[in-house]
Design a protein around this motif. Structure first.
Motif, PDB file in Angstrom:
ATOM      1  N   ASP A 772       0.812  -1.206   0.000  1.00 34.77           N
ATOM      2  CA  ASP A 772       0.000   0.000   0.000  1.00 34.77           C
ATOM      3  C   ASP A 772       0.851   1.263   0.000  1.00 34.77           C
ATOM      4  O   ASP A 772       0.340   2.348  -0.262  1.00 34.77           O
ATOM      5  CB  ASP A 772      -0.914  -0.007   1.234  1.00 34.77           C
ATOM      6  CG  ASP A 772      -1.876  -1.190   1.199  1.00 34.77           C
ATOM      7  OD1 ASP A 772      -2.178  -1.641   0.076  1.00 34.77           O
ATOM      8  OD2 ASP A 772      -2.310  -1.635   2.278  1.00 34.77           O
ATOM      9  N   ASP A 774       3.431   3.487  -1.730  1.00 33.18           N
ATOM     10  CA  ASP A 774       4.028   3.701  -3.047  1.00 33.18           C
ATOM     11  C   ASP A 774       4.749   5.052  -3.014  1.00 33.18           C
ATOM     12  O   ASP A 774       4.108   6.112  -3.012  1.00 33.18           O
ATOM     13  CB  ASP A 774       2.950   3.690  -4.128  1.00 33.18           C
ATOM     14  CG  ASP A 774       3.560   3.655  -5.527  1.00 33.18           C
ATOM     15  OD1 ASP A 774       4.804   3.776  -5.619  1.00 33.18           O
ATOM     16  OD2 ASP A 774       2.809   3.512  -6.499  1.00 33.18           O
ATOM     17  N   PHE A 777       3.820   7.382  -5.959  1.00 35.04           N
ATOM     18  CA  PHE A 777       2.493   7.983  -5.833  1.00 35.04           C
ATOM     19  C   PHE A 777       2.498   9.099  -4.790  1.00 35.04           C
ATOM     20  O   PHE A 777       1.838  10.131  -4.952  1.00 35.04           O
ATOM     21  CB  PHE A 777       1.485   6.903  -5.456  1.00 35.04           C
ATOM     22  CG  PHE A 777       0.110   7.434  -5.152  1.00 35.04           C
ATOM     23  CD1 PHE A 777      -0.681   7.972  -6.163  1.00 35.04           C
ATOM     24  CD2 PHE A 777      -0.378   7.421  -3.851  1.00 35.04           C
ATOM     25  CE1 PHE A 777      -1.945   8.462  -5.880  1.00 35.04           C
ATOM     26  CE2 PHE A 777      -1.637   7.914  -3.572  1.00 35.04           C
ATOM     27  CZ  PHE A 777      -2.419   8.436  -4.588  1.00 35.04           C
ATOM     28  N   ARG A 778       3.270   8.903  -3.713  1.00 27.68           N
ATOM     29  CA  ARG A 778       3.345   9.945  -2.704  1.00 27.68           C
ATOM     30  C   ARG A 778       3.965  11.211  -3.279  1.00 27.68           C
ATOM     31  O   ARG A 778       3.501  12.339  -3.022  1.00 27.68           O
ATOM     32  CB  ARG A 778       4.153   9.434  -1.506  1.00 27.68           C
ATOM     33  CG  ARG A 778       4.192  10.416  -0.340  1.00 27.68           C
ATOM     34  CD  ARG A 778       5.126   9.978   0.765  1.00 27.68           C
ATOM     35  NE  ARG A 778       4.637   8.797   1.452  1.00 27.68           N
ATOM     36  CZ  ARG A 778       5.236   7.629   1.403  1.00 27.68           C
ATOM     37  NH1 ARG A 778       6.343   7.495   0.690  1.00 27.68           N
ATOM     38  NH2 ARG A 778       4.755   6.607   2.061  1.00 27.68           N
ATOM     39  N   GLN A 780       4.010  12.149  -6.458  1.00 28.96           N
ATOM     40  CA  GLN A 780       3.065  12.756  -7.392  1.00 28.96           C
ATOM     41  C   GLN A 780       1.951  13.499  -6.652  1.00 28.96           C
ATOM     42  O   GLN A 780       1.520  14.575  -7.066  1.00 28.96           O
ATOM     43  CB  GLN A 780       2.458  11.664  -8.286  1.00 28.96           C
ATOM     44  CG  GLN A 780       3.455  11.026  -9.236  1.00 28.96           C
ATOM     45  CD  GLN A 780       2.827   9.918 -10.059  1.00 28.96           C
ATOM     46  OE1 GLN A 780       1.632   9.672  -9.961  1.00 28.96           O
ATOM     47  NE2 GLN A 780       3.648   9.243 -10.863  1.00 28.96           N
ATOM     48  N   LEU A 818      -5.244  11.538 -10.692  1.00 28.30           N
ATOM     49  CA  LEU A 818      -4.108  10.872 -10.061  1.00 28.30           C
ATOM     50  C   LEU A 818      -4.547   9.597  -9.340  1.00 28.30           C
ATOM     51  O   LEU A 818      -3.920   8.531  -9.472  1.00 28.30           O
ATOM     52  CB  LEU A 818      -3.427  11.823  -9.079  1.00 28.30           C
ATOM     53  CG  LEU A 818      -2.216  11.263  -8.308  1.00 28.30           C
ATOM     54  CD1 LEU A 818      -1.108  10.857  -9.273  1.00 28.30           C
ATOM     55  CD2 LEU A 818      -1.696  12.288  -7.311  1.00 28.30           C
ATOM     56  N   PHE A 819      -5.628   9.703  -8.589  1.00 33.18           N
ATOM     57  CA  PHE A 819      -6.110   8.520  -7.880  1.00 33.18           C
ATOM     58  C   PHE A 819      -6.658   7.467  -8.837  1.00 33.18           C
ATOM     59  O   PHE A 819      -6.589   6.271  -8.559  1.00 33.18           O
ATOM     60  CB  PHE A 819      -7.190   8.928  -6.858  1.00 33.18           C
ATOM     61  CG  PHE A 819      -6.625   9.444  -5.560  1.00 33.18           C
ATOM     62  CD1 PHE A 819      -6.150   8.558  -4.599  1.00 33.18           C
ATOM     63  CD2 PHE A 819      -6.540  10.797  -5.309  1.00 33.18           C
ATOM     64  CE1 PHE A 819      -5.624   9.026  -3.408  1.00 33.18           C
ATOM     65  CE2 PHE A 819      -6.013  11.271  -4.124  1.00 33.18           C
ATOM     66  CZ  PHE A 819      -5.544  10.384  -3.154  1.00 33.18           C
ATOM     67  N   GLU A 821      -5.426   6.854 -11.821  1.00 32.00           N
ATOM     68  CA  GLU A 821      -4.247   6.162 -12.330  1.00 32.00           C
ATOM     69  C   GLU A 821      -3.672   5.204 -11.283  1.00 32.00           C
ATOM     70  O   GLU A 821      -3.258   4.086 -11.614  1.00 32.00           O
ATOM     71  CB  GLU A 821      -3.182   7.190 -12.741  1.00 32.00           C
ATOM     72  CG  GLU A 821      -3.583   8.049 -13.933  1.00 32.00           C
ATOM     73  CD  GLU A 821      -2.538   9.111 -14.225  1.00 32.00           C
ATOM     74  OE1 GLU A 821      -1.539   9.172 -13.464  1.00 32.00           O
ATOM     75  OE2 GLU A 821      -2.708   9.879 -15.192  1.00 32.00           O
ATOM     76  N   GLN A 822      -3.662   5.663 -10.016  1.00 33.16           N
ATOM     77  CA  GLN A 822      -3.156   4.784  -8.963  1.00 33.16           C
ATOM     78  C   GLN A 822      -4.035   3.547  -8.805  1.00 33.16           C
ATOM     79  O   GLN A 822      -3.537   2.424  -8.576  1.00 33.16           O
ATOM     80  CB  GLN A 822      -3.090   5.549  -7.626  1.00 33.16           C
ATOM     81  CG  GLN A 822      -2.619   4.730  -6.444  1.00 33.16           C
ATOM     82  CD  GLN A 822      -1.185   4.235  -6.585  1.00 33.16           C
ATOM     83  OE1 GLN A 822      -0.453   4.700  -7.470  1.00 33.16           O
ATOM     84  NE2 GLN A 822      -0.783   3.317  -5.746  1.00 33.16           N
ATOM     85  N   LYS A 823      -5.342   3.710  -8.933  1.00 36.12           N
ATOM     86  CA  LYS A 823      -6.253   2.576  -8.851  1.00 36.12           C
ATOM     87  C   LYS A 823      -6.003   1.589  -9.978  1.00 36.12           C
ATOM     88  O   LYS A 823      -6.030   0.359  -9.777  1.00 36.12           O
ATOM     89  CB  LYS A 823      -7.693   3.082  -8.899  1.00 36.12           C
ATOM     90  CG  LYS A 823      -8.726   1.993  -8.679  1.00 36.12           C
ATOM     91  CD  LYS A 823     -10.126   2.575  -8.666  1.00 36.12           C
ATOM     92  CE  LYS A 823     -11.165   1.478  -8.440  1.00 36.12           C
ATOM     93  NZ  LYS A 823     -12.543   2.025  -8.416  1.00 36.12           N
ATOM     94  N   ARG A 825      -3.125   1.162 -11.479  1.00 34.44           N
ATOM     95  CA  ARG A 825      -1.856   0.498 -11.193  1.00 34.44           C
ATOM     96  C   ARG A 825      -2.044  -0.615 -10.149  1.00 34.44           C
ATOM     97  O   ARG A 825      -1.469  -1.697 -10.268  1.00 34.44           O
ATOM     98  CB  ARG A 825      -0.826   1.513 -10.716  1.00 34.44           C
ATOM     99  CG  ARG A 825      -0.233   2.362 -11.833  1.00 34.44           C
ATOM    100  CD  ARG A 825       1.012   3.098 -11.347  1.00 34.44           C
ATOM    101  NE  ARG A 825       0.658   4.126 -10.374  1.00 34.44           N
ATOM    102  CZ  ARG A 825       0.388   5.394 -10.672  1.00 34.44           C
ATOM    103  NH1 ARG A 825       0.450   5.786 -11.937  1.00 34.44           N
ATOM    104  NH2 ARG A 825       0.094   6.256  -9.728  1.00 34.44           N
ATOM    105  N   ILE A 826      -2.834  -0.318  -9.121  1.00 33.31           N
ATOM    106  CA  ILE A 826      -3.079  -1.337  -8.098  1.00 33.31           C
ATOM    107  C   ILE A 826      -3.797  -2.536  -8.706  1.00 33.31           C
ATOM    108  O   ILE A 826      -3.476  -3.699  -8.422  1.00 33.31           O
ATOM    109  CB  ILE A 826      -3.894  -0.733  -6.942  1.00 33.31           C
ATOM    110  CG1 ILE A 826      -3.055   0.307  -6.197  1.00 33.31           C
ATOM    111  CG2 ILE A 826      -4.362  -1.824  -5.984  1.00 33.31           C
ATOM    112  CD1 ILE A 826      -3.813   1.033  -5.108  1.00 33.31           C
TER     113      ILE A 826
END
Length: 1333
Positions: A772, A774, A777-778, A780, A818-819, A821-823, A825-826
């Protein structure tokens, strides 16, 4: 006789209400007779029936005695017991008694029941029991079969039941049910007389309960005219009565909710509706629009059961009407929704109804077909709710089955959706999705079910009688799986069949899988009869001929996947090879190759590209294997650029095993069983490369495993086993084939791989823990917030005020993207992880299938010299799966199958390799490697596998003979004899076999010596005692070499000392070791053990801790074992030092025995002394007061003063305390008291034992040692100085002590702790009182 206690459950108030005369009568009966009534009330049915039969036999033997009266009384009392399970037992026993003895009047029994259970006299707590007692009493009269013949008793019983019907809270509707059952058996004349008394003319009362309605229907069925006079003309199915009928049926459904049966009133209404020709009205208004209107599962189950009962009563038109109504849709919805284990499922019960219907009308095929088609037409959005494999089809007649198969084929080609009884569940109705209601989806779901239903019908077809139907199904599946029609022709009936909905690729994939499933079914079931009808050819051969015929009709038929010229050539060559194999069909190898060739040939239609290469390779291998007569020379095989045919065949079999097909798995097993005798080291290595987890887990997979469940195209992907780092070549078809030299016994070092596995596990755990977090991500997120000025410093409040609406909207949009894209990636990481897990599962499943080849090899060819090369790869699989924990089921299956093959089929096999050649040196190195790995394992269970593998290799080395060893043994055998070597014939043959074997003891003995030393010195050693015992029993020569190590560690620390002594004790008892050692060696060995034990016994009795005490116990146990061996073998040994040591510690042990009583240590000590000729002395019986004074402490004396017994309450002793104790020797004067004091003897020391005549007589039988006369170990008591012992003594029978011949019983007081002495004394006094007349 003694007083008899009657059971309280069967006679709750027998003692209170019985008169004095009854008590005397009760005592007259035997215990056997009274036990009958106990057994009648037990819950076990067999016990109850047996007790009832014995009671009747007992009463028949005594017809005029008082037992009959008592039996009736006991049974009537048993009717009112509180246990619900016992009431029917006593009722049935009473019924059988009344049936056997017809002279007993029923009215008297009924009067006794009413007098016993008068309702106005019983208490409120027992009112329920009294009501049930009367009810079961009437049931007993009815079950006896005499009630309908006795009019007076019948009228009284009917009146009693009417009275009991008013107590509805306790009895519910049971009295009326009993009344209906009785009236069903009553003759018509008597029924007309009783009817006005039990049935009223008011229809409101009749339609108020199921019992009254059932009574009304019974009267209408038996005496309709009498009923019409009583109630007038009545129409139960009128508009006015239908709502009340619905209410009554719902009440009946609720009453039988727990019994899971159809109420009788519902079945009676069905019969009445059919009789009055009002079935349509009854079914529509009462059942579907009434009982089924508000969905209640008890009411629904009543309707389902009513449907099942009605099947055999309805006509064809009525069946069609019923099977298309609301009830059948509701049944289909229940079939779909009842999936949870806790939910009640009605499908098995409905299958019984349908099976009964089909079995009852086998002479009417049309009726059977109508029923089966109706149930197959119940669909949920196109998918039928009935299972594809339905056992009721076994009851179909041949005509009905052919008609059903024809209906299935027609529905597959031209689905008639309007003829289906389709429905949607409540959840599906809430889902507003137009794609779910499209006809194409319904057609796809229907065809998928139909094709599997067609294949399952083959299981119900008779092999000989229904061959035409089987061929029809097989042709249908083959044609629609791989071919399509170009132009209709009369030669091919399948071309005339047209599709109303075109068949898509997904449906064709299901047809292809169904075809191969049918092929597997035919290959398993249909082997003999069809083959005889078609010239001995199998079904798969006939299907290949059919496919060839379809290929030749290229103007009318085309394949779904067109063949290229090369693929068609491969097909033609396959047919030619089949003809050649057919000529040699008598050979088992030819049959296996033929089956393989046919199967791969049919797979040519499914995946032409891959199967074409396989076909050409298979044909090449077949020609070489069938044509080779002698093996090629080694030089020719090395110089040849082409690999042996068996290696290519193994690659082909691995490719076939990579597919999830059970048929392929069976074919691969059968083919490999025929070629495993020709296996080469390279071919075996191809199999081991798949099973070796080190190469498959860390590197890219060398095997492509297909999974038909997720692949929509489901094409065959070839699985090629390639080894990285090898030298490759290109074969005639342009494929890369790896050729590398491989050692059949490669030394594998798994330490690096184990460390890599541990590091990989740690990395995976860290990834899961930090998944959890990253950092990218932090960063960005921080950049987006800083760009939007959402992060401020000290003046953050001013920055927040400066942000406007547009800036906030832009910031929200950036954060959302941004979130998102993170979703993604996860989700991508999760998908990758799932993909890896799925690949791992496929790899494990593939390894399980490849283990089939290993199992075939070790069972069919256990003497193959390549077998030892399987040990370490199998051990690697076991080690890997055991360390992984076996979390998944596949891991557990892989571990269990590998362990079973390793231990049962390999290590414990009866046969093993007898032709090692020049591999003896490699096997010795492998033994050393396995033993070292066993010593370094962390788990004993894993070490056992490695140790067992080393023992297997020792067995192979011991069973093989080298040429030079054979010559040496022949020279030794010819030039010497057992008499010349001064050994026994057994020892001579044993050493001769050892000298002739390939086992080099100079190489093996140090290996096991190091392992034994590690076991005896390492605290947490994975090795165990059973491992070494197995080694010692199989190889006693190695055991003889390792015994000095055991003797050396006998004086070590406590734990190691105990392990060494326990192992040595079990080793010395082995017969194999005794045969291995000669007499001088055996005597020397025993002497060394005795010397070591004697040294350990110097400190006997000085143990202060538990380990030290355990050390003494183990030393004494070993000593007893050795002394027994010396006695049995009659060995000559010097036991003087041992006897002196034991006598030296005797005083110390006696002090401990007197203080703490006898123990295991003292028992073992005196066992050893007894074998040395010294008897255990009798303990002196001390006075109770002295023992009490000696053992009590001042603290206990203070505590005892509280609550002591006064002197006035103490019991006076009958004998004076000043009586002199008995003498230890000589005759005693006769005692004048009632009790005789037993002789007391002091415990003399070993040097004060007196010589008796028995001792002198016994000493004559002692053997002589070194010419010296036998002596006793002690002297008489009159001599103070001990006689000198001889230097050497022989164990014989122990002499008797100097005590008198009269035995003195040891009292419990002198041997027990002080806390138990008073109780023991009381028990002793009570025993003496019991003997006093």
């Amino acid at each position: 006789m003694a007083e008899i206690k009657t059971p309280e459950s069967a006679e709750p108030k027998s003692r209170a209400g019985a008169t004095q005369g009854d008590r005397h009568g009760l005592l007259e009966h035997s215990r056997e007779f009274l036990d009958f009534f106990w057994d009648i009330g037990k819950p076990e049915q067999e016990t109850r029936l047996e007790a009832t039969e014995k009671l009747l036999e007992y009463l028949r033997a005594r017809p005029g005695g008082s037992e009959m009266k008592y039996a009736l009384k006991r049974l009537i009392i048993g009717l009112g017991v509180g246990r619900e399970a016992a009431r029917p037992c006593y009722s049935l026993a009473l019924a059988q008694l009344l049936q056997s003895f017809e002279d007993i009047p029923l009215c008297s029994i009924l009067q006794q029941i009413q007098e016993k259970y008068e309702l106005h006299k019983v208490k409120k707590a027992t009112l329920r029991n009294a009501l049930f007692a009367k009810l079961f009493g009437v049931l007993a009269l009815f079950q006896s079969g005499r009630l309908v013949k006795d009019q007076e008793a019948l009228m009284k019983s009917v009146k009693l039941l009417q009275t009991l019907a008013h107590h509805y809270n306790h009895l519910q509707g049971q009295p009326l049910k009993v009344l209906v059952d009785i009236l069903c058996e009553v003759p018509e004349a008597m029924f007309q007389e009783i009817l006005p008394k039990v049935l009223t003319a008011d229809m409101n009362v009749v339609l108020s309960s199921p019992q009254y309605l059932e009574l009304f229907l019974l009267a209408q069925r038996k005496v309709p005219k009498k009923l019409e006079k009583l109630t007038g003309p009545v129409d139960l199915f009128s508009a006015e009565n239908i709502p009340r009928l619905v209410t009554v049926l719902k009440m009946a459904a609720t009453s039988v909710k727990k019994e899971h049966k159809l109420p009788d009133v519902a079945l009676d209404l069905l019969h009445l509706a059919l009789k009055e020709d009002k079935f349509l009205l009854f079914w529509k208004e009462v059942v579907e629009q009434g009982v089924l209107k508000k969905h209640s599962w008890p009411a629904s189950y009543l309707c389902f059961r009513l449907l099942g009962k009605a099947l055999s009563l309805l006509s064809k038109e009525q069946l069609q009407m019923v099977m298309r109504g609301d009830l059948i849709r509701h049944f289909g919805e229940h079939m779909v929704t009842a999936k949870l284990p806790s939910q009640f499922k009605f499908a098995p019960e409905m299958s019984e109804y349908v099976g009964t219907f089909l079995e009852g009308c086998q002479d009417d095929p049309e009726r059977q077909l109508t029923m089966l088609v109706a149930f197959s037409s119940i669909t949920n959005q196109g998918l039928p709710v009935m299972p594809t494999f339905w056992r009721v089809t076994q009851f179909l007649s041949p005509d009905a089955l052919r008609g059903y198969v024809s209906w299935l084929r027609d529905m597959f080609l031209q689905p008639d959706l309007d003829s289906l009884v389709d429905f949607s569940t409540a959840k599906q109705k809430k889902t507003q999705d137009a794609s779910l209601n499209m006809p194409e989806r319904a057609v796809f779901r229907l065809r998928k079910w139909i094709i599997h239903r067609l294949v399952s019908t083959v299981d119900q077809l008779h092999v000989e009688k229904e061959e035409a139907s089987i061929e029809q199904v097989a042709r249908f599946c083959l044609f629609h799986a791989f071919f399509k029609t170009k132009k209709a022709t009369g030669q091919i009936p399948e071309t005339r069949q047209q599709f109303s909905f075109p068949m898509d690729d997904r449906t064709r994939d299901f047809v292809v899988n169904a075809f191969f499933s049918l092929l597997q079914n035919l290959s398993m079931r249909l082997k003999q009869a069809p083959d005889q009808a078609h010239g001995g050819r199998s079904w798969i051969y006939r299907l290949v001929q059919l496919a060839d015929m379809l290929l030749n009709h290229n103007r009318n038929v085309a394949t779904v996947t067109p063949f290229t010229a090369r693929q068609r050539q491969a097909w033609d060559q396959m047919l030619e090879t089949l003809k050649e194999l057919e000529a040699r069909s008598s050979e088992a190898k030819a049959t296996a190759f033929q089956h393989l060739l046919l199967l791969v040939g049919l797979y040519l239609f499914k995946s032409p590209t891959e199967s074409c290469d396989l076909l050409s390779d298979i044909q090449t291998c077949i020609k070489k294997s069938m044509g080779e007569k002698t093996r090629r020379s080694r030089a020719k095989a090395i110089n040849s650029q082409e690999p042996p045919w068996v290696e290519v065949m193994v690659e082909i079999l691995l490719a076939l095993l990579a597919q999830p097909s059970h048929l392929m798995r069976q074919v691969a097993r059968s083919v490999f069983a025929q070629i495993c005798s020709h296996l080469t080291p390279r071919a075996l290595q191809l199999i081991l490369d798949v099973l070796n987890p080190e190469t498959n887990q860390d590197e890219d997979d060398n095997v492509v495993v297909t999974d038909d469940s997720d692949s929509e195209e489901r094409q065959l992907k070839g699985a090629e086993v390639l080894s990285s780092g090898g030298q490759g070549r290109v074969d005639s078809h342009g494929r890369h084939v790896v050729v590398e030299r491989c050692d059949p016994f490669p030394p594998q070092d798994n330490k690096n791989s184990e460390s890599e596995e541990e590091s990989e596990e740690e990395e995976s755990e860290e990834e899961e823990r930090d998944g959890d977090v990253d950092p990218g991500f932090r960063q960005q997120l921080m950049a987006v917030l800083q760009a939007g000025k959402a992060l401020g410093g000290v003046d953050s409040e001013e920055d927040e005020e400066e942000l406007g609406d547009e800036a906030m909207m832009a910031l929200d949009q950036n954060l959302a993207s941004l979130f998102a894209e993170q979703k993604l990636r996860i989700q991508a990481r999760r998908d990758e992880k799932n993909k890896l897990q799925k690949e791992k599962a496929l790899r494990r499943d593939f390894q399980i299938r490849v283990l089939d080849l290993v199992e075939v090899l070790v069972t069919k060819q256990p003497e193959n010299p390549l077998i030892p090369g399987l040990l370490e790869p199998l051990l690697s699989i076991i080690r890997r799966t055991m360390r992984s924990g076996g979390g998944s089921k596949q891991e557990q299956d892989l571990l269990q199958k590998t362990a079973r093959i390793f231990m049962q089929d390999l290590c414990r096999a009866r046969h093993y390799c007898h032709s090692l050649g020049d591999q003896a040196e490699a096997l010795h190195a492998q033994v050393e490697r396995l033993v070292q790995r066993a010593s370094h394992q962390a788990d004993s269970s894993l070490a056992l596998y490695y140790f067992s593998a080393s023992l297997y290799l020792l067995r192979i080395l011991k069973g093989n003979t080298a040429k030079k060893c054979e010559q040496k043994s022949q020279r030794a055998g010819a030039g010497s004899k057992p008499q010349d070597l001064q050994v026994s014939p057994a020892h001579f043959s044993f050493h001769l076999v050892q000298a002739a074997s390939c086992l080099d003891l100079s190489l093996v003995t140090p290996v096991y010596s190091a392992a034994l030393s590690s076991f005896l010195t390492k605290r947490n050693s994975p090795l165990t005692i059973p491992m070494f015992l197995s080694l010692f029993s199989r190889h006693p020569v190695i055991c003889k070499s390792l015994l000095p190590i055991l003797i050396q560690h006998m004086s070590g620390p406590e734990r190691l000392h105990q392990q060494a002594i326990l192992l040595l004790q079990k080793t010395l008892a082995m017969q194999e070791l005794r045969l291995c050692c000669e007499e001088p060696e055996w005597v020397q060995l025993i002497g060394q053990v005795l010397a070591k034990v004697t040294k350990n016994l110097h400190t006997l009795g000085e143990a202060q801790s538990k380990p030290e005490h355990q050390k003494e116990l183990s030393s004494l146990e070993l000593l007893n074992c050795v002394l027994r061996t010396v006695t049995q073998r009659k060995l000559t040994l010097d036991l003087t030092v041992l006897l002196g040591t034991l006598q030296g510690v005797q005083q110390r042990l006696q002090q401990g025995e007197c203080s703490a009583g006898p123990s295991r240590l003292h028992d073992l000590y005196w066992q050893a002394m007894k074998m040395l000729g010294v008897e255990r002395p009798k303990l002196e019986k001390k006075n109770a007061k002295e023992v009490t004074n000696a053992t009590q402490s001042p603290i206990s004396m203070k505590r005892k003063k509280k609550g002591f017994l006064p002197e006035t309450k103490k019991r006076k002793k009958r004998k004076a305390e000043s009586a002199a104790p008995a003498a230890t020797g000589g005759d005693q004067p006769p005692s004048t008291g009632k009790k005789r004091k037993r002789a007391k003897s002091k415990s003399p020391a070993p040097d004060t034992l007196a010589k008796t005549p028995g001792l002198e007589k016994k000493s004559k039988t002692l053997p002589q040692v070194n010419g010296a006369p036998p002596v006793t170990p002690t002297e008489p008591t009159d001599k103070k100085q001990q006689k000198a012992l001889p230097k050497k003594g022989v164990l014989g029978k122990s002499p008797r002590s100097a005590l008198p011949r009269k035995k003195a019983r040891l009292s419990l007081i002198s041997r027990s702790p002080s806390l138990f002495r008073s109780g023991a004394k009381k028990k002793k006094v009570l025993r003496r009182k019991g003997r006093t007349p």
